[in-house]
Design a protein around this motif. Structure first.
Motif, mmCIF file in Angstrom:
data_model
loop_
_atom_site.group_PDB
_atom_site.id
_atom_site.type_symbol
_atom_site.label_atom_id
_atom_site.label_comp_id
_atom_site.label_asym_id
_atom_site.label_seq_id
_atom_site.Cartn_x
_atom_site.Cartn_y
_atom_site.Cartn_z
ATOM 1 N N ILE A 304 0.862 -1.185 0.000
ATOM 2 C CA ILE A 304 0.000 0.000 0.000
ATOM 3 C C ILE A 304 0.895 1.230 0.000
ATOM 4 O O ILE A 304 1.767 1.384 0.857
ATOM 5 N N VAL A 305 0.697 2.060 -1.003
ATOM 6 C CA VAL A 305 1.475 3.292 -1.146
ATOM 7 C C VAL A 305 0.470 4.449 -1.084
ATOM 8 O O VAL A 305 -0.230 4.733 -2.051
ATOM 9 N N VAL A 320 2.721 -4.412 -12.009
ATOM 10 C CA VAL A 320 1.689 -5.035 -12.841
ATOM 11 C C VAL A 320 0.301 -4.466 -12.552
ATOM 12 O O VAL A 320 -0.611 -4.653 -13.350
ATOM 13 N N ALA A 321 0.120 -3.816 -11.417
ATOM 14 C CA ALA A 321 -1.199 -3.243 -11.141
ATOM 15 C C ALA A 321 -1.089 -2.129 -10.122
ATOM 16 O O ALA A 321 -0.194 -2.135 -9.260
ATOM 17 N N SER A 322 -1.995 -1.160 -10.233
ATOM 18 C CA SER A 322 -2.104 -0.078 -9.263
ATOM 19 C C SER A 322 -3.597 0.119 -9.025
ATOM 20 O O SER A 322 -4.336 0.451 -9.943
ATOM 21 N N VAL A 323 -4.038 -0.134 -7.813
ATOM 22 C CA VAL A 323 -5.470 -0.108 -7.501
ATOM 23 C C VAL A 323 -5.742 1.086 -6.595
ATOM 24 O O VAL A 323 -5.122 1.213 -5.533
ATOM 25 N N ARG A 324 -6.649 1.953 -6.997
ATOM 26 C CA ARG A 324 -6.973 3.125 -6.190
ATOM 27 C C ARG A 324 -7.796 2.696 -4.981
ATOM 28 O O ARG A 324 -8.779 1.968 -5.125
ATOM 29 N N VAL A 329 -4.069 5.159 3.331
ATOM 30 C CA VAL A 329 -3.706 4.305 4.455
ATOM 31 C C VAL A 329 -2.316 4.743 4.918
ATOM 32 O O VAL A 329 -1.369 4.696 4.139
ATOM 33 N N PRO A 330 -2.182 5.209 6.153
ATOM 34 C CA PRO A 330 -0.856 5.642 6.606
ATOM 35 C C PRO A 330 0.144 4.490 6.533
ATOM 36 O O PRO A 330 -0.214 3.343 6.839
#
Ligand SMILES: [Fe+2]
Length: 340
Positions: A304-305, A320-324, A329-330
């Motif tokens: 989690i970024v 391969v993926a970036s999910v909004r 999330v700290p």
């Protein structure tokens, strides 16, 4: 010599806490964890079932970093009154089958530990309960008088202690027994000064996000005859070491970690590392094995970024993926991949 203050004897009970550090799955149950309290059972739909104390038999908190080896869940609780450290084990059916006090000199703040095939590995390090910090976040601080030990406990409960150069370790990577029967442990090591600087910033919690400084990957090799070898493996400042947990307690080659803005992959056999930058604060990169994988690094890293969940191929770290996510999330939380 470090001497514990006397504390009034009282019946030990663990209370339910905020369970805000880690989420694990064991024996068909999902447990949310914080080291100061009982595990909280949850449903897969994020409903709260409630705290679990195993019929009143779990009288300490549960570390947020239990270790599952061959179906059994090993964990511990620590406290500020004796016994300061208690080891626990759940069998593969989720029953509490062992609780055992482990002797340490005082109320050390133990955030993590690990297991190998035959041993439980303890971190008895010089961050101890401090009355003067009561009411100011976690009431623990560095003690020059306490000393620093790693412990190797066999399954009968006999612990051998090894004095090490004083340091603090929030998180360990993997550990194993080598061909000579030595215990090899990798972890992220904080010097006293760097611990004190970090603790000023994060003293209300136990999961630091990596900052510029010197929390570095380190290896301790414990010869059960008493000798200790220490070596720094890298000079990059990292946190949250992870690996393919199918290899927990056994030989493994790859270790993952994060810096403030990168995911790092270590090849501990070749002594090399590769990195990939992420645009934000990198959270723990959880390794998820590919179904039917053969190679140790065949799978993904999920991290989690800030307000995104990033997925990288663990082999070459390409994204391969970036999910909004619906909210930020700290950085500083742990998580698990729980297959549906
Ligand atoms: Fe942690």
């Amino acid at each position: 010599m470090w001497r514990a203050r006397r504390w009034p004897e009282r019946r030990r009970t663990a209370s339910s806490g905020r369970a805000n550090t880690h989420v694990i799955h064991h024996a068909g149950k999902i447990l949310a964890l914080v080291e100061a309290g009982l595990p909280y059972e949850m449903t897969s739909e994020l409903g709260t079932v409630g705290p679990r104390d195993f019929g009143g038999r779990l009288t300490t908190g549960m570390t947020a970093h239990p270790k599952e080896l061959d179906g059994e869940l090993h964990f511990f609780g620590y406290g500020v009154v004796p016994p300061y450290l208690t080891y626990h084990r759940l069998d593969a059916a989720g029953e509490l089958v062992e609780s055992r006090a482990v002797e340490v000199p005082g109320p050390t703040m133990m955030h993590d530990f690990t297991v190998t095939e035959h041993y439980v590995i303890w971190l008895d390090l010089p961050v101890v309960f401090d009355m003067e910090r009561l009411g100011k976040g976690m009431p623990f601080s560095w003690s020059d008088a306490y000393g620093a030990r790693l412990g190797v406990m066999d399954r009968a409960g006999v612990t051998r202690w090894f004095d090490v150069d004083p340091c603090y370790v929030f998180h360990v990577g993997n550990a194993r027994e080598d061909a000579q029967g030595r215990v090899v442990l990798d972890g992220v090591r904080y010097s006293r000064d760097y611990f004190n600087r970090t603790w000023k910033v994060i003293g209300g919690s136990t999961d630091p996000t990596p900052q510029a400084g010197a929390a570095v990957l380190h290896r301790w090799t414990l010869d059960l005859d008493g000798a200790v070898k220490e070596e720094q493996l890298d000079d990059r400042s990292v946190e949250f070491p992870t690996f393919n947990e199918d290899r927990l307690g056994r030989a493994s080659r790859y270790l993952y970690a994060v810096t403030g803005g990168e995911v790092v992959k270590y090849d501990t056999e070749r002594g090399t590392s590769t990195i990939t930058p992420v645009d934000g604060h990198a959270g723990e990169a959880v390794f998820v094995p590919r179904a039917g994988a053969r190679a140790e690094d065949e799978g993904w890293l999920m991290s989690i970024v800030d307000d995104r969940l990033l997925v990288h191929e663990a082999t070459d770290l390409h994204e391969v993926a970036s999910v909004r996510l619906p909210r930020r999330v700290p950085a500083g939380f742990h998580g698990s991949w729980i297959a549906d």
